[in-house]
Design a protein around this motif. Structure first.
Motif, PDB file in Angstrom:
ATOM      1  N   GLN A 230       0.733  -1.098   0.064  1.00 37.02           N
ATOM      2  CA  GLN A 230       0.285   0.386   0.084  1.00 37.02           C
ATOM      3  C   GLN A 230       0.331   1.271  -0.414  1.00 37.02           C
ATOM      4  O   GLN A 230       2.073   1.110   1.167  1.00 37.02           O
ATOM      5  N   GLN A 231       0.164   2.547  -0.780  1.00 37.58           N
ATOM      6  CA  GLN A 231       1.281   2.914  -0.722  1.00 37.58           C
ATOM      7  C   GLN A 231       3.043   2.842  -1.271  1.00 37.58           C
ATOM      8  O   GLN A 231       3.058   3.853  -0.662  1.00 37.58           O
ATOM      9  N   TYR A 232       2.707   2.391  -2.266  1.00 42.63           N
ATOM     10  CA  TYR A 232       3.291   2.248  -3.035  1.00 42.63           C
ATOM     11  C   TYR A 232       4.267   3.616  -3.943  1.00 42.63           C
ATOM     12  O   TYR A 232       3.550   3.827  -4.616  1.00 42.63           O
ATOM     13  N   ALA A 233       5.960   3.389  -3.135  1.00 43.11           N
ATOM     14  CA  ALA A 233       6.379   5.085  -3.560  1.00 43.11           C
ATOM     15  C   ALA A 233       7.245   4.375  -5.213  1.00 43.11           C
ATOM     16  O   ALA A 233       7.931   3.265  -5.054  1.00 43.11           O
ATOM     17  N   LEU A 234       7.119   5.208  -6.404  1.00 43.02           N
ATOM     18  CA  LEU A 234       7.721   5.227  -7.160  1.00 43.02           C
ATOM     19  C   LEU A 234       8.506   6.390  -8.028  1.00 43.02           C
ATOM     20  O   LEU A 234       7.581   7.505  -8.504  1.00 43.02           O
ATOM     21  N   GLU A 235      10.131   6.130  -8.770  1.00 45.25           N
ATOM     22  CA  GLU A 235      10.642   7.126  -8.548  1.00 45.25           C
ATOM     23  C   GLU A 235      10.228   7.761  -9.690  1.00 45.25           C
ATOM     24  O   GLU A 235      10.695   6.350 -10.953  1.00 45.25           O
ATOM     25  N   THR A 236       9.818   8.359 -10.479  1.00 47.25           N
ATOM     26  CA  THR A 236      10.090   8.587 -12.205  1.00 47.25           C
ATOM     27  C   THR A 236      10.718   9.616 -12.641  1.00 47.25           C
ATOM     28  O   THR A 236      11.364  11.132 -11.786  1.00 47.25           O
ATOM     29  N   ALA A 237      10.160  10.325 -14.126  1.00 47.74           N
ATOM     30  CA  ALA A 237      10.551  11.037 -14.458  1.00 47.74           C
ATOM     31  C   ALA A 237      10.316  12.902 -13.826  1.00 47.74           C
ATOM     32  O   ALA A 237      10.743  13.723 -14.536  1.00 47.74           O
ATOM     33  N   ILE A 238       8.249  12.663 -14.007  1.00 49.77           N
ATOM     34  CA  ILE A 238       8.275  13.837 -13.096  1.00 49.77           C
ATOM     35  C   ILE A 238       8.253  13.746 -11.776  1.00 49.77           C
ATOM     36  O   ILE A 238       7.766  14.828 -11.038  1.00 49.77           O
ATOM     37  N   GLY A 239       9.042  13.123 -10.783  1.00 53.25           N
ATOM     38  CA  GLY A 239       9.182  12.896  -8.875  1.00 53.25           C
ATOM     39  C   GLY A 239       8.341  11.440  -8.927  1.00 53.25           C
ATOM     40  O   GLY A 239       7.935  10.596  -9.491  1.00 53.25           O
ATOM     41  N   THR A 240       8.543  11.658  -7.284  1.00 54.92           N
ATOM     42  CA  THR A 240       8.225  10.164  -7.425  1.00 54.92           C
ATOM     43  C   THR A 240       6.131  10.146  -7.072  1.00 54.92           C
ATOM     44  O   THR A 240       5.760  12.102  -6.753  1.00 54.92           O
TER      45      THR A 240
END
Length: 322
Positions: A230-240
């Motif tokens: 739950q509430q998994y954070a993923l770092e992407t090109a537009i931010g977390t």
């Protein structure tokens, strides 16, 4: 012809100014400014009312919530609590029909009071001033509001308000789920205590809305599948970005789209950008909307299972090649 009482000045008293912006003051204060005889006459003539012992209000303001709240604070010499405090703290949008006031364990208030005043004896009387009136701390007010909502004087709407207040306060970081949990532990006789602990557990796990709380129990828990993070954070090109739920090994993110929030065009566009940023990292996003999930939660769980089984073999083959 001389005046019969030359030692007295003739003056016209404007009660609206004397009684202040909220239309409520202590009788002793009004008498000190205008005289006890004048106060007694105004009461007798109906120009002032006595809703609570020692407190006066102007008649045309007597039914207003703000005037009643001020009168209750003056009478109790303490703080507003529960839903009244949450209303002044901007944690609920409706004050409700009652005024909730707290008093300490060492002070006993007379039972002579109108039915719109609800008194609670509390040990913790610390707190800030909100919109000009003293209130108990947010976490104390939240738990008080919950207890009243689940008591005989509560009701379905009061319960909805209390749940929304707790969820909103945690989401807005006015309090933490741990603070609410600790406050509840100190209230063994709190009405609805078990239900509040269940809600706090969901908030601790990352839920940020009523739909997410419900979805954790009825949608994200899919038999036969790994536990959803739950509430998994993923770092992407537009931010977390954070998924309401995620199956990390399959790179599958699950979003529970609320009925109101995701209806806005701005939010819709933001969600599309999030989905594209996740896809660039080979993460698929499965969106389950409020109406569809509530109408058929089993079908929503089946969608998650189908997406999981579609992703799993391909991800497994990629890892085997690597």
């Amino acid at each position: 012809m001389p005046l019969p009482y030359p030692h007295r000045a003739v003056m016209s008293v404007e009660l609206g100014q004397v009684m202040g912006a909220d239309g409520a003051r202590l009788r002793s204060e009004v008498a000190a400014e205008t005289g006890t005889t004048s106060v007694s006459r105004w009461i007798r003539d109906g120009r002032l009312l006595r809703p609570l012992p020692g407190v006066l209000v102007v008649p045309d303001r007597a039914g207003e919530w703000r005037t009643r709240a001020t009168a209750a604070v003056l009478w109790s010499r303490r703080r507003l609590c529960g839903r009244s405090a949450l209303y002044l703290a901007d944690l609920v949008t409706e004050a409700g029909g009652l005024v909730h006031v707290a008093t300490g364990t060492g002070r006993h208030l007379t039972p002579r009071r109108p039915d719109w005043v609800q008194v609670r004896v509390v040990d913790d009387l610390d707190g800030p001033v909100r919109q000009g009136l003293p209130v108990t701390r947010d976490v104390v007010s939240l738990v008080d509001c919950w207890g009243h909502a689940h008591s005989e004087r509560g009701g379905r709407r009061a319960v909805e308000v209390a749940r929304g207040a707790v969820i909103g306060a945690v989401r807005r970081r006015r309090v933490t789920a741990d603070q609410v949990h600790d406050e509840v532990l100190g209230r063994p006789r709190l009405p609805g205590r078990g239900l509040l602990l269940e809600l706090v557990a969901a908030l601790r796990a990352g839920a940020q809305s009523e739909f997410e709380v419900w979805g954790m129990q009825h949608v994200l828990d899919v038999p036969g599948l790994p536990a959803v993070q739950q509430q998994y954070a993923l770092e992407t090109a537009i931010g977390t970005i954070r998924f309401d739920g995620a199956l990390e090994a399959e790179r599958l993110g699950i979003e529970l789209d609320g009925a109101a929030y995701h209806r806005s065009p701005d939010h819709w566009a933001r969600d599309r950008r999030r989905d594209a940023a996740a896809l660039a990292l080979d993460w698929a996003t499965l969106r389950i909307d409020y109406r569809r999930a509530h109408a058929d939660p089993a079908a929503a769980r089946a969608e998650i299972a189908a997406a999981f089984h579609a992703r799993a073999p391909r991800i497994a083959r990629e890892r085997a090649v690597i």
